[in-house]
Design a protein around this motif. Structure first.
Motif, PDB file in Angstrom:
ATOM      1  N   THR A 196      26.999  37.131  41.648  1.00 45.95           N
ATOM      2  CA  THR A 196      26.960  35.691  41.386  1.00 45.95           C
ATOM      3  C   THR A 196      27.102  34.856  42.658  1.00 45.95           C
ATOM      4  O   THR A 196      27.271  33.644  42.589  1.00 45.95           O
ATOM      5  N   ALA A 197      27.038  35.506  43.832  1.00 47.00           N
ATOM      6  CA  ALA A 197      27.258  34.771  45.081  1.00 47.00           C
ATOM      7  C   ALA A 197      26.215  33.677  45.299  1.00 47.00           C
ATOM      8  O   ALA A 197      26.441  32.737  46.061  1.00 47.00           O
ATOM      9  N   GLY A 198      25.090  33.800  44.605  1.00 48.61           N
ATOM     10  CA  GLY A 198      24.059  32.781  44.707  1.00 48.61           C
ATOM     11  C   GLY A 198      24.548  31.404  44.267  1.00 48.61           C
ATOM     12  O   GLY A 198      24.000  30.380  44.681  1.00 48.61           O
ATOM     13  N   SER A 199      25.625  31.398  43.473  1.00 47.92           N
ATOM     14  CA  SER A 199      26.154  30.117  43.003  1.00 47.92           C
ATOM     15  C   SER A 199      27.166  29.531  43.982  1.00 47.92           C
ATOM     16  O   SER A 199      27.766  28.508  43.710  1.00 47.92           O
ATOM     17  N   TRP A 200      27.371  30.183  45.112  1.00 49.06           N
ATOM     18  CA  TRP A 200      28.350  29.702  46.087  1.00 49.06           C
ATOM     19  C   TRP A 200      27.751  28.724  47.104  1.00 49.06           C
ATOM     20  O   TRP A 200      28.392  28.360  48.076  1.00 49.06           O
TER      21      TRP A 200
ATOM     22  N   SER B 200      35.331  36.968  38.776  1.00 54.25           N
ATOM     23  CA  SER B 200      35.828  38.092  39.574  1.00 54.25           C
ATOM     24  C   SER B 200      35.204  38.054  40.969  1.00 54.25           C
ATOM     25  O   SER B 200      35.858  38.362  41.957  1.00 54.25           O
ATOM     26  N   ASP B 201      33.942  37.656  41.052  1.00 49.80           N
ATOM     27  CA  ASP B 201      33.314  37.499  42.364  1.00 49.80           C
ATOM     28  C   ASP B 201      34.032  36.421  43.170  1.00 49.80           C
ATOM     29  O   ASP B 201      34.317  36.591  44.354  1.00 49.80           O
ATOM     30  N   LEU B 202      34.339  35.338  42.499  1.00 53.92           N
ATOM     31  CA  LEU B 202      34.975  34.202  43.165  1.00 53.92           C
ATOM     32  C   LEU B 202      36.379  34.554  43.653  1.00 53.92           C
ATOM     33  O   LEU B 202      36.773  34.220  44.764  1.00 53.92           O
ATOM     34  N   LEU B 203      37.139  35.244  42.806  1.00 57.22           N
ATOM     35  CA  LEU B 203      38.544  35.503  43.116  1.00 57.22           C
ATOM     36  C   LEU B 203      38.746  36.779  43.923  1.00 57.22           C
ATOM     37  O   LEU B 203      39.819  36.999  44.460  1.00 57.22           O
ATOM     38  N   GLY B 204      37.723  37.618  43.963  1.00 58.33           N
ATOM     39  CA  GLY B 204      37.871  38.871  44.688  1.00 58.33           C
ATOM     40  C   GLY B 204      38.715  39.896  43.950  1.00 58.33           C
ATOM     41  O   GLY B 204      39.219  40.824  44.553  1.00 58.33           O
ATOM     42  N   LEU B 205      38.894  39.716  42.643  1.00 54.88           N
ATOM     43  CA  LEU B 205      39.600  40.735  41.844  1.00 54.88           C
ATOM     44  C   LEU B 205      38.565  41.729  41.321  1.00 54.88           C
ATOM     45  O   LEU B 205      37.464  41.342  40.928  1.00 54.88           O
ATOM     46  N   LYS B 206      38.948  43.007  41.298  1.00 53.50           N
ATOM     47  CA  LYS B 206      37.995  44.034  40.879  1.00 53.50           C
ATOM     48  C   LYS B 206      37.617  43.848  39.418  1.00 53.50           C
ATOM     49  O   LYS B 206      38.487  43.679  38.563  1.00 53.50           O
ATOM     50  N   GLY B 207      36.330  43.882  39.158  1.00 50.17           N
ATOM     51  CA  GLY B 207      35.837  43.570  37.822  1.00 50.17           C
ATOM     52  C   GLY B 207      35.720  44.781  36.908  1.00 50.17           C
ATOM     53  O   GLY B 207      35.558  45.912  37.355  1.00 50.17           O
ATOM     54  N   ILE B 208      35.822  44.507  35.621  1.00 52.99           N
ATOM     55  CA  ILE B 208      35.523  45.496  34.576  1.00 52.99           C
ATOM     56  C   ILE B 208      34.229  45.016  33.930  1.00 52.99           C
ATOM     57  O   ILE B 208      34.213  43.991  33.246  1.00 52.99           O
ATOM     58  N   PRO B 209      33.130  45.721  34.151  1.00 57.62           N
ATOM     59  CA  PRO B 209      31.862  45.224  33.609  1.00 57.62           C
ATOM     60  C   PRO B 209      31.829  45.341  32.090  1.00 57.62           C
ATOM     61  O   PRO B 209      32.419  46.259  31.516  1.00 57.62           O
ATOM     62  N   ALA B 210      31.126  44.433  31.454  1.00 56.13           N
ATOM     63  CA  ALA B 210      30.920  44.516  30.007  1.00 56.13           C
ATOM     64  C   ALA B 210      30.283  45.857  29.659  1.00 56.13           C
ATOM     65  O   ALA B 210      30.528  46.415  28.590  1.00 56.13           O
TER      66      ALA B 210
END
Lengths: 314, 451
Positions: A196-200, B200-210
């Motif tokens: 989703t980095a494209g939204s940054w 999760s991308d924004l916060l840098g916390l490791k994600g659990i994918p759906a």
């Protein structure tokens, strides 16, 4: 007005960033004196709280605090040890709170730890890197370094290369650089570029070679070797082949373009072994500017807006 | 046993298709009479005009922490929380210490619940010994023991080995019990802290994918079809899962599914606070998943609302985010959250909500005397609630021993007034009835001191 805690670049306005960088100029000058010390924070106590091994950031904060005449104590720990002793992070925070500290510089493996800490203590909390979340002082010192070299940040094209997904340096720098008007592109293996980095507000590409001739700054991130073990890319060789900076790629860069790196450098992975000695590789600048920027921050956050003290003697 | 006459309430009884103003007379543990204009001289008469009276709620999914973590919850305190939430029956998950993977532990939990006497507790049995995913538990013995185990699951984790799961399903089917799964492909979710996506991308916390949930559920549905077992999907949280269950139901697979209030209300945007109170497995998902779960609930793809009540001590939720355990409590907020968000939000009508919180889950567990019908001669397990009463969630007022709710401070609508279990008023005017309170404190104190 300056902020009470520095947890994220999100908290800072462009005016506040300007003030921090401008004030850093004065502290840069202090660092060139024979007696590198001003009494701005005399009698104040700064605690370096490091839950993750760090040498350069810890030393940089320590030096910055000492240049301001603050007393510095250092607490290094492994958060998992606290847990196994039955102590929660909040217990640690309340212990520190009882010590009457003025500032806590915190580095933690777990994202969000500085934010939580700031809710439990009266001291100012400075985030010195939390998990893969943020490393705001690194971003500020990078802005300062860029501004000193280029005279400004707006309009510059900056490529951040490497493990964007796991990098707090990337997160803080992308926020800071775009906020100050730079045009940022994230470059790396597809597995290490957040979906989703494209939204940054940045561009994303896997093609370093195509972008290099357009960049003013190539910002290399440290690539942890365990990422290969986790299969984010097939091999270190493959990484170097596509995203490592070597002589051939340096030749693709504009003549005046610079190379930056938050350190520690992984020679032979993200950068060819002989490159760090090049003039345009300005890591040493970043390190020395780091002290001035961190001093500026602590001065503004703890000392308020009083006049910057004159040299103790001339 | 008490003789109680509830006068003037709106009787919602999905099992008999009733939704009308009606008095209900309870005596000797049973519903004695249902109708208008009832009177009884011996009975305590409670005027419930404006309130709803319905079969007691049934929670398919709660963690009571006993044995092992009595500092967080006990069977007695969990039963009290359930009663205050309007529940008269609940399924207790087996991830205790020791694990409920044998009849002795199941009977111990069941006996503790009978001593507390606040609601029916049916222990779920572990699917594999020690929840380790390797050896099938003595299913038959647990089904036949006095606890009457009828659901088997390794909840907290999924069974990773498809061969073991297949055998377990075949075996469980032989005893006509339910195989329930926490659908999770552990290789994909390993180390994950929150839903993988924008935040999760924004916060840098490791994600659990759906995908970790979707893949496990898809495999489970294939095996459920192969074995013919009654399969139950625990805490469904993704858009993909809802679609998979919709397809499986259309194809005649014997599958039921539950969804939690938190997965119907909260999104991963909550995680920006870095407060571990929002950490839960499966994680709070994206807004599109929440929307899909609501649609799935509305169209019947998701059958029941279950709380996944998961108590944790304050200190554990005051660890750093990555070290804090997942889970949130939900027994005492479920009804109000569902009225506020799901009824007022137009997802379900009030009658249908009662069906999803009582009649349907009771049917899944095949509980006699739970979920209605509320008719002459049936067991008196009833809930009375005021659908319009507003209150603010205050964890300190909970009967649960734990406080870990992300809904603290939220203004909600819908309040439990009375709960009748086995013909006795166990909750009176929103509080545990005096004669039970002492027993709960004693049982809770007996169960263990500080960890």
């Amino acid at each position: 007005m300056m902020i009470k805690h520095l947890l994220s670049i999100d908290q800072l306005s462009t005016d506040q960033i300007d003030l921090i960088l401008k004030t850093a100029d004065s502290f840069g000058e202090v660092g060139t004196r024979t007696i590198k010390k001003v009494p701005a924070l005399r009698g104040r106590t700064v605690c370096n709280l490091f839950f993750e091994p760090s040498t350069r950031t810890r030393l940089s904060f320590e030096l910055a605090a000492k240049r301001l005449s603050a007393d510095v104590i250092t607490f290094t720990a492994d958060s998992r040890t606290s847990v196994s002793k039955g102590e929660s992070f909040k217990d640690t925070a309340l212990t520190l709170q009882a010590m009457g500290l003025d500032a806590i510089v915190v580095r933690h493996t777990s994202g969000g730890a500085p934010k939580r800490l700031s809710q439990w203590v009266d001291a100012s909390v400075l985030n010195a890197g939390d998990g893969a979340n943020e490393h705001p002082t690194q971003a500020l010192l990078d802005l300062y370094t860029i501004r000193r070299r280029f005279g400004g940040i707006e309009g510059l094209r900056i490529g951040i290369v490497g493990d964007i997904a796991h990098s707090r340096v990337a997160r803080s720098n992308i926020k800071a650089m775009t906020k100050m008007g730079a045009q940022v592109t994230a470059i790396g293996p597809p597995t290490l570029l957040p979906v989703t980095a494209g939204s940054w507000g940045i561009d994303i590409t896997t093609d370093l070679d195509a972008l290099l001739p357009k960049l003013d700054i190539v910002y290399l991130l440290r690539v942890q070797k365990e990422r290969q073990v986790e299969q984010f890319f097939p091999s270190l060789r493959e990484y170097s082949l596509f995203w490592g900076l070597d002589r051939r790629r340096v030749d693709l860069m504009k003549p005046e373009a610079l190379i930056m790196h938050p350190g520690p450098i992984n020679r032979g992975v993200e950068v060819a072994g002989d490159l760090p000695e090049m003039e345009r590789f300005i890591v040493a600048d970043q390190v020395s500017n780091g002290i001035a920027v961190r001093a500026s921050l602590m001065y503004l956050m703890l000392g308020g807006s009083q006049e910057l003290p004159a040299p103790e003697h001339s | 046993m008490a003789r109680i006459l509830f006068k003037g309430g709106r009787l919602i009884d999905p099992a008999s298709g009733v939704d009308t103003t009606s008095d209900v007379l309870v005596a000797k543990g049973k519903v004695v009479e249902v109708g208008t204009g009832l009177s009884s001289v011996e009975a305590e008469t409670i005027d419930i005009t404006g309130a709803v009276i319905c079969p007691g709620f049934v929670d398919l999914h709660a963690h009571l922490r006993e044995p092992g973590r009595e500092d967080e919850e006990t069977v007695a305190s969990g039963s009290a929380a359930a009663a205050r939430g309007g529940f008269t029956a609940l399924g207790a998950m087996p991830n205790t210490d020791p694990v409920c993977d044998n009849a002795a532990v199941a009977d111990k939990v069941s006996a503790a619940a009978r001593r507390a006497g606040l609601c029916e507790v049916i222990p779920a049995g572990a699917l594999t010994k020690g929840l380790e995913g390797r050896y099938i538990t003595p299913v038959g013995e647990m089904v036949m023991c006095s606890a009457g185990v009828r659901m088997f699951t390794d909840d907290g984790k999924g069974v990773q080995d498809s061969r073991i799961l297949r055998r377990a399903m075949e075996y469980i089917k032989g005893f006509d019990a339910i195989c329930a799964e926490h659908c999770d492909d552990a290789a994909l979710s390993e180390g994950g802290q929150m839903h993988e996506g924008y935040y999760s991308d924004l916060l840098g916390l490791k994600g659990i994918p759906a995908a970790a949930e979707d893949i496990a559920l898809a495999r489970d549905l294939v095996l459920a079809r192969l074995t013919g077992v009654r399969f139950h999907a625990l805490h469904v949280s993704t858009r993909g899962s809802v679609e998979l269950i919709r397809q499986a139901k259309a194809q005649g697979v014997r599958v039921t599914a539950e969804v939690t209030p938190h997965h119907l209300i909260l999104t991963d945007a909550q995680l920006q606070s870095f407060d571990p109170v929002n950490k839960v497995h499966p994680p709070l998902r994206a807004a599109s998943d929440v929307e899909a779960c609501r649609i799935g609930l509305a169209d019947g793809t998701l059958d029941a609302i279950a709380t996944d009540h998961a108590p944790h001590s304050p200190e554990e939720k005051e660890y750093e985010f990555e070290l804090a355990p997942p889970g949130m409590i939900g027994l005492e907020t479920a009804l109000a959250l569902m009225i506020t968000e799901i009824v007022e939000g137009g997802v379900l009508g009030l009658t249908e909500l009662v069906r999803r919180m009582s009649t349907l889950p009771a049917g899944i567990l095949r509980l006699n005397g739970q979920g209605g019908p509320v008719t002459e001669g049936t067991a008196a397990n009833l809930t009375v609630f005021d659908p319009a009463a507003e209150w603010v969630v205050d964890p300190n007022s909970f009967a649960s021993k734990s406080r870990n709710t992300p809904f603290k401070g939220r203004k909600v609508k819908g309040k439990i007034l009375h709960t009748v279990f086995g013909g006795d008023l166990v909750v009176r005017s929103g509080a545990i009835a005096a004669e039970y309170e002492a027993a709960v404190s004693a049982a809770t104190a007996m169960a263990g001191g500080p960890r």
